[in-house]
Design an enzyme around this catalytic site. Sequence first.
Site, short mmCIF file in Angstrom:
data_model
loop_
_atom_site.label_atom_id
_atom_site.label_comp_id
_atom_site.label_asym_id
_atom_site.label_seq_id
_atom_site.Cartn_x
_atom_site.Cartn_y
_atom_site.Cartn_z
N SER A 126 9.38 -0.06 -17.67
CA SER A 126 9.89 -1.44 -17.60
C SER A 126 9.17 -2.20 -16.50
CB SER A 126 11.41 -1.44 -17.41
OG SER A 126 11.78 -0.78 -16.21
N ARG A 127 9.72 -2.20 -15.30
CA ARG A 127 9.10 -2.87 -14.16
C ARG A 127 9.16 -1.93 -12.97
NH1 ARG A 127 8.78 -8.38 -14.77
NH2 ARG A 127 7.30 -8.22 -13.04
N CYS A 168 14.83 -2.28 -18.87
CA CYS A 168 15.53 -3.48 -18.42
C CYS A 168 14.56 -4.44 -17.75
CB CYS A 168 16.64 -3.10 -17.43
SG CYS A 168 16.12 -1.94 -16.16
N PRO A 169 14.85 -5.73 -17.78
CA PRO A 169 14.01 -6.71 -17.07
C PRO A 169 14.22 -6.58 -15.58
CG PRO A 169 15.96 -7.78 -17.94
CD PRO A 169 16.00 -6.37 -18.46
N HIS A 182 -0.29 1.35 -16.17
CA HIS A 182 0.27 0.20 -16.86
C HIS A 182 -0.45 -0.05 -18.19
CE1 HIS A 182 2.80 -3.58 -15.89
NE2 HIS A 182 2.71 -3.44 -17.20
N GLU A 191 0.69 -2.74 -7.97
CA GLU A 191 -0.36 -2.35 -8.92
C GLU A 191 -1.63 -3.16 -8.65
OE1 GLU A 191 1.42 -3.00 -12.75
OE2 GLU A 191 2.83 -1.35 -12.52
N ILE A 202 12.76 -3.16 -27.22
CA ILE A 202 12.12 -1.88 -26.90
C ILE A 202 13.14 -0.76 -26.81
CG2 ILE A 202 10.78 -0.63 -25.17
CD1 ILE A 202 9.43 -3.30 -24.46
#
Length: 251
Positions: A168-169, A140-141, A217, A198, A90
């Site tokens: 990302s997160r 990033c993860p 999301h 969420e 990504i």
Amino acid sequence: IGLQSTGYNVVDCEAAKELGITVSNIPAYSTNAVAQLVFAMILEFTNKVTLHSQAVHNGEWCTCPDFCFWKAPLAELDGKTIGIIGFGAIGRRVAEIAEVFGMQVLAYAPHPKEAGSLTHTKFTDIDTILRESDFVTCHCPLTPETNGLMDEKAFAKMKKSAIFINTSRGPVVCEQALAEALNQGAIAGAGLDVLETEPANPSNPLLTAKNCLITPHIAWAAYETRKRLLDILEDNLKAYLNGTPQNVVNN
């Protein structure tokens, strides 16, 4: 265990491995869709499409005595710098699109990466990205190292005119710190597709923060993207049943 996501932190992979359980994820299915949303948010800040469409529908343009009419400063992306934290599929796709817009790209990857065909992309450290970028986007993860990565100190290093994007997160960002940075004018705006909790908690400070775009999301939710996810899930199941599991995350 066949996940319907790229992230696999919802599974205790070590315990699964000890029990002989294969865990497979869905890698790289949403690359184009996520990169597309990143630029949808960036362009909303630079072109302010919603603001101007609402003004026209409210009759403001109709009653304007001048031909020239706009509600806020507009900006070109050409020549601007985008900083990309995380350079997987990504992040690389975001860099490719940014270069087409004429942007300069600063990228951070924890492990060495090759720029390949990218001609205006330079790898550097996170501090340089925060200090020099007009746009900072996280790809990033979620790991112990990235949890809370974007905190009060990080936002303080950014330009006051900078825009922060996170697709990302959610836990990569300290939400209170971001809300304070926005409300105090430490940065100019933020675009978020992910939150720490969420659906959003009604008490989340970002819901009332200044210049903060939040989408529910949806970066993965394009029809083509969801179809690709299910196709890969089917292939993962077939591969497992055939004795050749693929996309295994707990080897």
